[in-house]
Scaffold this motif. Structure first.
Motif, PDB file in Angstrom:
ATOM      1  N   ASP A  22       0.810  -1.224  -0.118  1.00  0.00           N
ATOM      2  CA  ASP A  22       0.265  -0.009   0.131  1.00  0.00           C
ATOM      3  C   ASP A  22       0.806   1.308  -0.187  1.00  0.00           C
ATOM      4  OD1 ASP A  22      -2.181  -1.525   0.082  1.00  0.00           O
ATOM      5  OD2 ASP A  22      -2.558  -1.318   2.202  1.00  0.00           O
ATOM      6  N   THR A  23       1.852   1.084   0.790  1.00  0.00           N
ATOM      7  CA  THR A  23       2.878   2.441   0.719  1.00  0.00           C
ATOM      8  C   THR A  23       3.372   2.560  -0.345  1.00  0.00           C
ATOM      9  OG1 THR A  23       3.455   2.007   3.113  1.00  0.00           O
ATOM     10  CG2 THR A  23       4.810   3.372   1.985  1.00  0.00           C
ATOM     11  N   ASP A  26       0.949   4.369  -2.778  1.00  0.00           N
ATOM     12  CA  ASP A  26       0.845   5.580  -2.294  1.00  0.00           C
ATOM     13  C   ASP A  26       2.071   6.646  -2.583  1.00  0.00           C
ATOM     14  OD1 ASP A  26      -1.649   5.283  -0.934  1.00  0.00           O
ATOM     15  OD2 ASP A  26      -0.667   4.854   1.221  1.00  0.00           O
ATOM     16  N   THR A  29       1.621   7.266  -6.388  1.00  0.00           N
ATOM     17  CA  THR A  29       0.689   8.316  -6.423  1.00  0.00           C
ATOM     18  C   THR A  29       1.142   9.448  -6.376  1.00  0.00           C
ATOM     19  OG1 THR A  29      -0.971   6.784  -5.975  1.00  0.00           O
ATOM     20  CG2 THR A  29      -1.896   8.854  -5.965  1.00  0.00           C
ATOM     21  N   MET A  53       6.275   9.148   2.686  1.00  0.00           N
ATOM     22  CA  MET A  53       6.000   7.948   1.906  1.00  0.00           C
ATOM     23  C   MET A  53       7.335   7.160   1.987  1.00  0.00           C
ATOM     24  SD  MET A  53       2.790   7.250   1.620  1.00  0.00           S
ATOM     25  CE  MET A  53       2.386   8.069   3.088  1.00  0.00           C
TER      26      MET A  53
END
Length: 75
Positions: A22-23, A26, A29, A53
């Protein structure tokens, strides 16, 4: 009355790997957003977000390596 749910220890490593994934998403993104903004305030925001992040990724990766090292015997 319980305030917290019991989290089985067995899936703790899986949760750690999911957080790492997930990191990574992120972080990607944040980089994509940084490439597409022109407002100086938003540029600063995405730079700080990307740095946060990166630090989170580095921490989670070190945790994964530590857990893997604990489970894998050294030859």
């Amino acid at each position: 009355m319980k305030l917290f749910k019991d989290t089985p220890v067995d899936n703790g490593f899986e949760i750690l790997l999911k957080n790492l994934k997930d990191t990574t998403e992120d972080l990607n993104t944040a980089y994509l957003n940084l490439e597409n903004v022109v407002d100086p305030d938003l540029i600063d925001y995405y730079i700080y977000q990307a740095k946060a992040m990166q630090m989170r990724y580095k921490f989670l990766l070190s945790c994964v390596k530590k857990v893997e090292g604990d489970y894998c015997p050294k030859p």
